[in-house]
Design an enzyme around this catalytic site. Structure first.
Site, PDB file in Angstrom:
ATOM      1  N   ALA A  33      -4.749   7.479  -4.400  1.00  0.00           N
ATOM      2  CA  ALA A  33      -4.019   7.148  -4.450  1.00  0.00           C
ATOM      3  C   ALA A  33      -3.321   5.453  -4.696  1.00  0.00           C
ATOM      4  O   ALA A  33      -3.087   4.257  -3.900  1.00  0.00           O
ATOM      5  CB  ALA A  33      -2.344   7.261  -3.626  1.00  0.00           C
ATOM      6  N   SER A  88       0.951  -1.352   0.128  1.00  0.00           N
ATOM      7  CA  SER A  88      -0.104   0.185   0.410  1.00  0.00           C
ATOM      8  C   SER A  88       0.818   1.105  -0.198  1.00  0.00           C
ATOM      9  O   SER A  88       1.917   0.816  -0.537  1.00  0.00           O
ATOM     10  CB  SER A  88      -0.885   0.174   1.189  1.00  0.00           C
ATOM     11  OG  SER A  88      -2.034   0.945   0.862  1.00  0.00           O
ATOM     12  N   ASN A  89      -0.092   2.739   0.871  1.00  0.00           N
ATOM     13  CA  ASN A  89       1.368   3.575   0.342  1.00  0.00           C
ATOM     14  C   ASN A  89       0.795   4.693   1.749  1.00  0.00           C
ATOM     15  O   ASN A  89      -0.130   3.818   2.299  1.00  0.00           O
ATOM     16  CB  ASN A  89       0.966   4.321  -1.178  1.00  0.00           C
ATOM     17  CG  ASN A  89      -0.309   4.995  -1.035  1.00  0.00           C
ATOM     18  OD1 ASN A  89      -1.256   5.541  -1.234  1.00  0.00           O
ATOM     19  ND2 ASN A  89      -0.559   3.912  -2.827  1.00  0.00           N
ATOM     20  N   ARG A  90       1.186   5.630   1.931  1.00  0.00           N
ATOM     21  CA  ARG A  90       0.485   6.133   2.468  1.00  0.00           C
ATOM     22  C   ARG A  90      -0.112   7.163   2.743  1.00  0.00           C
ATOM     23  O   ARG A  90      -0.327   8.026   3.519  1.00  0.00           O
ATOM     24  CB  ARG A  90       1.700   7.237   2.730  1.00  0.00           C
ATOM     25  CG  ARG A  90       3.418   7.127   3.401  1.00  0.00           C
ATOM     26  CD  ARG A  90       4.384   7.764   3.476  1.00  0.00           C
ATOM     27  NE  ARG A  90       5.278   7.165   4.147  1.00  0.00           N
ATOM     28  CZ  ARG A  90       5.746   6.845   5.440  1.00  0.00           C
ATOM     29  NH1 ARG A  90       5.107   6.571   6.014  1.00  0.00           N
ATOM     30  NH2 ARG A  90       6.754   6.198   5.617  1.00  0.00           N
ATOM     31  N   SER A  91      -1.156   7.090   1.164  1.00  0.00           N
ATOM     32  CA  SER A  91      -2.028   7.782   1.485  1.00  0.00           C
ATOM     33  C   SER A  91      -2.919   7.765   2.585  1.00  0.00           C
ATOM     34  O   SER A  91      -3.769   6.682   2.924  1.00  0.00           O
ATOM     35  CB  SER A  91      -2.964   7.629   0.478  1.00  0.00           C
ATOM     36  OG  SER A  91      -4.035   8.714   0.302  1.00  0.00           O
TER      37      SER A  91
END
Ligand code: C5P
Length: 197
Positions: free
Chosen positions: A98, A31-34
């Site tokens: 994102a 995943s990512n930091r969104s």
């Protein structure tokens, strides 16, 4: 974006928000930091400006806003399907999510066990939701986001053209900037115009 009272009255707007989670096995994901803060704030602003709002959200720690139809999704593929399900009824699409660019090529049905010192993961490209929306024949007014760590203007203008968008909102991101924050500053570009907000 600041909408003032009623400017979006009788418009239906679909906003994608948050990250996506791409499963590796039943207990792990990429995943990512969104955080979802931007997409949720835009959904509330559009609602307050009189629009009917559908929010298609990846996994976030924010409560669904009141009077916004919120649809929860996890992977890019699920988000793609949820957006396309509702395309026929909307006037505006804003892709704030994102979306992960890659997902594991295969998802294990069981927990991956540790063995070797190094392992590698095969990744496959996810579908580009925004680009697929702008390719539709009777497409909604289509707005993208560009989060970049450098060359903001060039990358944003490139994306506006490549993804065939009506408008793009660009912001510089980095550690403590642009992601997971309550404040932001952006540069908005469209064919023939731009505005810093
Ligand atoms: O190409 P890039 O990921 O930088 O483009 C960002 C924009 O494209 C955002 O509006 C994002 O929501 C959208 N996007 C998408 N589906 C993808 C990748 C990006 O909708 N698979």
């Amino acid at each position: 974006l600041i909408f003032s009272g009623g400017v979006m009255l009788s418009k239906k707007i679909l906003i994608s928000a948050g990250p996506t989670q791409e499963p590796i096995d039943p207990i792990r994901f990429i995943s990512n930091r969104s955080s979802g803060k931007m997409g949720y704030a835009m959904a509330i602003a559009a609602r307050d400006a009189g629009a009917k709002v559908i929010l298609v959200s990846g996994p976030v720690n924010i409560d669904p806003p009141a009077r916004v139809e919120t649809i929860l999704t996890e992977s890019a593929k699920e988000m793609f399907a949820a957006v396309h399900n509702r395309l026929a009824e909307i006037d505006v699409f804003i892709g704030v999510a994102a979306v992960a660019d890659y997902c594991p090529a295969k998802t294990g049905t069981n927990k991956l066990k540790k063995s070797e010192a190094n392992i590698s993961l095969d990744l496959a490209k996810t579908p580009d939701i925004l680009a697929s929306v702008s390719q539709q024949k009777n497409r909604p007014f289509t707005v993208g986001f560009a989060a970049e760590t450098e060359n903001l203007r060039d990358y944003a203008l490139g994306k506006l053209k490549e993804k065939n968008l009506d408008m793009i909102v660009a912001n510089l991101v980095g550690i403590n900037r642009g992601f997971e924050t309550d404040t932001n500053s952006v540069e908005v570009f469209w064919g023939g115009g731009e505005k810093a907000i």
